[in-house]
Design an enzyme around this catalytic site. Structure first.
Site, PDB file in Angstrom:
ATOM      1  N   ILE A  31     -22.567  40.430  71.789  1.00  0.00           N
ATOM      2  CA  ILE A  31     -22.479  40.767  70.364  1.00  0.00           C
ATOM      3  C   ILE A  31     -21.568  39.837  69.568  1.00  0.00           C
ATOM      4  CG2 ILE A  31     -23.127  43.206  70.525  1.00  0.00           C
ATOM      5  CD1 ILE A  31     -20.141  43.893  70.576  1.00  0.00           C
ATOM      6  N   GLY A  32     -20.890  38.957  70.253  1.00  0.00           N
ATOM      7  CA  GLY A  32     -20.023  38.051  69.502  1.00  0.00           C
ATOM      8  C   GLY A  32     -19.457  36.973  70.378  1.00  0.00           C
ATOM      9  N   GLY A  34     -16.124  34.207  70.180  1.00  0.00           N
ATOM     10  CA  GLY A  34     -14.996  33.579  69.487  1.00  0.00           C
ATOM     11  C   GLY A  34     -14.722  32.225  70.110  1.00  0.00           C
ATOM     12  N   VAL A  35     -13.530  31.705  69.868  1.00  0.00           N
ATOM     13  CA  VAL A  35     -13.186  30.378  70.365  1.00  0.00           C
ATOM     14  C   VAL A  35     -13.164  30.355  71.895  1.00  0.00           C
ATOM     15  CG1 VAL A  35     -11.378  28.601  70.360  1.00  0.00           C
ATOM     16  CG2 VAL A  35     -11.853  29.901  68.280  1.00  0.00           C
ATOM     17  N   ALA A  37     -13.709  33.402  73.869  1.00  0.00           N
ATOM     18  CA  ALA A  37     -14.130  34.687  74.424  1.00  0.00           C
ATOM     19  C   ALA A  37     -15.551  35.029  74.018  1.00  0.00           C
ATOM     20  CB  ALA A  37     -13.185  35.779  73.947  1.00  0.00           C
ATOM     21  N   VAL A  39     -17.936  38.505  73.459  1.00  0.00           N
ATOM     22  CA  VAL A  39     -17.821  39.961  73.330  1.00  0.00           C
ATOM     23  C   VAL A  39     -19.173  40.582  73.687  1.00  0.00           C
ATOM     24  CG1 VAL A  39     -17.168  41.867  71.810  1.00  0.00           C
ATOM     25  CG2 VAL A  39     -16.121  39.625  71.486  1.00  0.00           C
ATOM     26  N   LYS A  55     -14.365  42.399  75.620  1.00  0.00           N
ATOM     27  CA  LYS A  55     -14.074  41.023  75.229  1.00  0.00           C
ATOM     28  C   LYS A  55     -13.681  40.274  76.497  1.00  0.00           C
ATOM     29  CE  LYS A  55     -11.449  38.311  71.936  1.00  0.00           C
ATOM     30  NZ  LYS A  55     -10.676  38.312  70.713  1.00  0.00           N
ATOM     31  N   ASP A 149      -3.311  36.763  62.868  1.00  0.00           N
ATOM     32  CA  ASP A 149      -4.694  36.277  62.800  1.00  0.00           C
ATOM     33  C   ASP A 149      -5.524  37.209  61.909  1.00  0.00           C
ATOM     34  OD1 ASP A 149      -6.623  34.412  63.309  1.00  0.00           O
ATOM     35  OD2 ASP A 149      -7.161  35.171  65.290  1.00  0.00           O
TER      36      ASP A 149
HETATM   37  N1  LIG Z   1     -14.913  46.242  69.498  1.00  0.00           N
HETATM   38  C1  LIG Z   1     -15.959  45.632  68.949  1.00  0.00           C
HETATM   39  N2  LIG Z   1     -17.044  46.328  68.585  1.00  0.00           N
HETATM   40  C2  LIG Z   1     -18.112  45.723  68.035  1.00  0.00           C
HETATM   41  N3  LIG Z   1     -18.181  44.400  67.804  1.00  0.00           N
HETATM   42  C3  LIG Z   1     -17.137  43.647  68.142  1.00  0.00           C
HETATM   43  C4  LIG Z   1     -15.972  44.215  68.734  1.00  0.00           C
HETATM   44  N4  LIG Z   1     -15.091  43.225  68.954  1.00  0.00           N
HETATM   45  C5  LIG Z   1     -15.677  42.102  68.528  1.00  0.00           C
HETATM   46  N5  LIG Z   1     -16.903  42.320  68.030  1.00  0.00           N
HETATM   47  C6  LIG Z   1     -17.862  41.360  67.480  1.00  0.00           C
HETATM   48  O1  LIG Z   1     -17.699  40.134  68.159  1.00  0.00           O
HETATM   49  C7  LIG Z   1     -17.388  39.081  67.240  1.00  0.00           C
HETATM   50  C8  LIG Z   1     -16.469  38.092  67.904  1.00  0.00           C
HETATM   51  O2  LIG Z   1     -15.228  38.708  68.134  1.00  0.00           O
HETATM   52  P1  LIG Z   1     -13.952  37.876  68.630  1.00  0.00           P
HETATM   53  O3  LIG Z   1     -12.780  38.759  68.462  1.00  0.00           O
HETATM   54  O4  LIG Z   1     -14.157  37.293  69.952  1.00  0.00           O
HETATM   55  O5  LIG Z   1     -14.012  36.621  67.735  1.00  0.00           O
HETATM   56  P2  LIG Z   1     -13.378  36.217  66.356  1.00  0.00           P
HETATM   57  O6  LIG Z   1     -12.226  37.099  66.007  1.00  0.00           O
HETATM   58  O7  LIG Z   1     -14.490  36.119  65.357  1.00  0.00           O
HETATM   59  O8  LIG Z   1     -12.896  34.792  66.721  1.00  0.00           O
HETATM   60  P3  LIG Z   1     -11.534  34.352  67.391  1.00  0.00           P
HETATM   61  O9  LIG Z   1     -10.733  35.578  67.662  1.00  0.00           O
HETATM   62  O10 LIG Z   1     -11.932  33.627  68.603  1.00  0.00           O
HETATM   63  O11 LIG Z   1     -10.950  33.500  66.350  1.00  0.00           O
HETATM   64  C9  LIG Z   1     -16.810  39.786  66.021  1.00  0.00           C
HETATM   65  O12 LIG Z   1     -17.018  39.022  64.868  1.00  0.00           O
HETATM   66  C10 LIG Z   1     -17.546  41.115  66.007  1.00  0.00           C
HETATM   67  O13 LIG Z   1     -18.748  41.038  65.256  1.00  0.00           O
END
Ligand SMILES: Nc1ncnc2c1ncn2[C@@H]1O[C@H](COP(=O)(O)OP(=O)(O)OP(=O)(O)O)[C@@H](O)[C@H]1O
Length: 555
Positions: A31-32, A34-35, A37, A39, A55, A149
């Protein structure tokens, strides 16, 4: 079936606690990303197949940031507030740290915006989600923690409209800083300073980037202000630029929101006075002048907050699922989702149409105007005779006169600028050319030719190509001329940014064989030199501007 009955059936389930065993979880979907990670949406089999988000943080990618990751997991389990996303548990799986947390079916505000609200949210939505976020921040600061952040990507929303602040990957406790924590969370104190650089560049407060001066809770307030703009416009200001530290250092220097309330937005979007005022307070260059989270909660803008039902009926209405959104985004942005850190600095990433929705922010008018600049208006930038950024609207042959009137920034729509820069005598190579029939400005610089204090001459003439010759000044409209000069200055700044970016790219190759520490030391030295040069050039330009202003007032 009750939880207790289930406990007997499944020995892995202990007091409804989430098991520290990856076999107890079934991954459903990505579903996601990040840099460092990924999710996942998953179910926890022993706990009634409850839906969770996992995550999975790549520890190999992180290495030196492992402490931060541990801190994230620890912080998330210790904090308790209705607007803070807790972690159920965390454990390592091979080279990854799994953080198991509640699944927030709406996903992040960033993912909502990029999927369904590319031009930003309404002020009611912004007030509603930001008030909740601010409550979380106020609690966090009260506990002695900085988030570090704050951004739309870390604000999650559930199907019932509840808003939660997440991602404590870079959060820090001021109790953990080297210096003693000596006063209340709402007051800025030098004894609460942290000094390492953390966060995501576009949201970073200036004092975090210039971290040798230290920063504290107010850095989160700056990021909160940037997040407000991100929600209002669909992306944070200047996010089209590569996030290199040196670049951001200059970018943040260009933010001057102290007079933000003077802003008159005439295009695209209008914002209320209270919104602008709230953002302006957050984006004060001086951290001590920014309000605390607690104080900001009382700002009149948050009286527009509507509550969770409103979000369900508006923001979440008809929204694709978070997994679907992620899939769509993945197909649309394969580059950015698979890019490495090095590629992050590559401007070509911003070729992606989604990422280029707004290519920058124009602060030219009155010095404080915050208008997005759209890609189609992207001007051609040339440097030393070479085209660095091509005009989006047409193929450029790289010559200094290849630009069209459309290349003029829309906000200064009656102004055109012709620039030519040369270090060698007599040569007139390079420079962008932007003109309309209203006014044109030609600036020529020759280091060996003398000229004014900064070694340059400016010629401003009424009508394209008509009027004054070299050294002559014909002023037609004082205000226009000033705007033009500001545009010129910004254009020079832009070119400098590009040069710095190129220098950085070259440096990456240069320093590839050095240790991380040596690389950082080298980078710091380079940044110092760069900063000094920048200061020198800025004061020269300032002087030049003052001289021209004086000439103007004489007229
Ligand atoms: N607990 C959660 N429930 C539903 N969706 C989530 C959850 N946590 C993260 N996501 C989804 O995953 C995406 C990526 O999350 P993540 O925290 O890894 O990245 P980020 O904050 O966008 O980037 P980074 O933290 O690496 O700068 C989010 O934008 C969100 O849409």
């Amino acid at each position: 079936m009750s939880h207790d009955q289930k406990k007997e059936e499944d020995p892995r389930k202990v007091n409804n606690q989430y098991p520290l065993d990856s076999n107890c979880y079934k991954i459903l979907d990505e579903i996601g990303k990040g840099v460092s990670a990924i999710v996942y949406k998953a179910i926890c089999l022993p706990i009634d197949s409850s839906v969770v988000a996992i995550k999975a943080i790549d520890l190999e990618k992180l290495k030196e940031d492992f402490d931060n990751v541990r801190r994230e997991a620890k912080t998330m389990t210790l904090l308790s507030h209705p607007n803070i996303l807790p972690a159920h548990c965390s454990f390592t799986v091979n080279t990854r740290l799994w953080v198991v947390m509640p699944f927030m079916s709406g996903g992040s505000l960033q993912s909502i915006i990029s999927s369904s609200y590319p031009d930003g949210l309404s002020e009611y939505c912004i007030a509603t989600v930001l008030k909740e976020t601010l409550s979380a921040l106020s609690y966090l600061h009260g506990q002695g923690h900085l988030h570090r952040d704050i951004k739309a990507g870390n604000i999650l929303i559930d199907s019932n409209g509840s808003v939660k602040l997440a991602d404590f990957g870079v959060s820090a406790s001021i109790y953990e800083s080297n210096l003693p924590y000596g006063s209340s969370s709402s007051s800025f104190s030098s004894s609460m300073m942290l000094t390492d650089v953390a966060g995501t560049p576009y949201w970073m407060a200036p004092e975090v980037i210039h971290s040798h001066t230290g920063y504290s809770l107010k850095a989160d307030i700056w990021s909160f202000g940037i997040t407000a703009l991100e929600l209002a416009h669909g992306r944070p200001p200047l996010s089209h630029l590569p996030p290199s530290k040196s670049l951001i250092m200059k970018i943040t220097k260009r933010f001057r929101f102290s007079d933000y309330e003077k802003t008159k937005d005439t295009k695209n979007k209008k914002f209320s006075k209270s919104f602008k005022d709230m953002v302006g307070l957050c984006l004060d260059q001086d951290p001590s002048k920014r309000p605390s989270a607690e104080k900001l909660l009382k700002h009149s803008f948050f009286k527009n907050s509507k509550g969770p039902d409103f979000l369900v009926k508006t923001l979440l209405q008809g929204l694709p699922t978070v997994e679907k959104r992620f899939k769509e985004m993945k197909t649309q942005m394969p580059l950015s989702l698979n890019k490495t850190e090095e590629e992050d600095d590559d401007e070509s990433v911003s070729e992606n149409p989604k990422q280029r929705r707004i290519s920058g922010w124009n602060f030219n008018e009155e010095g404080f105007k915050l208008d997005p600049v759209f890609p189609s208006d992207h001007k051609q930038v040339t440097f030393g005779g070479e085209t660095i950024i091509k005009d989006k609207g047409k193929e450029s042959d790289g010559s200094s006169n290849s630009s069209s009137p459309e290349q003029v920034l829309p906000e200064t729509d009656q102004i055109s600028v012709q620039e030519s820069g040369s270090d060698s005598q007599g040569s007139n190579a390079g420079g962008g050319h932007y003109e309309t029939d209203q006014i044109s400005v030609q600036e020529s610089r020759s280091e060996n030719q003398g000229g004014n204090a900064s070694g340059g001459q400016s010629v401003i003439s009424g009508g394209s190509g008509a009027g004054a010759g070299a050294g002559g000044v014909v002023w037609k409209d004082n205000e226009m001329v000033l705007k033009t000069l500001k545009f010129l200055k910004d254009s020079v700044d832009d070119q400098r940014h590009l040069v710095s970016h190129m220098i950085n790219l070259v440096r990456v190759e240069d320093t590839a064989n050095l240790s991380r520490e040596e690389q950082l030391m080298k980078e710091i030295d380079n940044l110092k030199v760069e900063l000094e040069n920048e200061k020198k050039k800025n004061s020269e330009l300032q002087l030049e501007l003052e001289i021209l202003k004086l000439q103007l007032s004489d007229e």
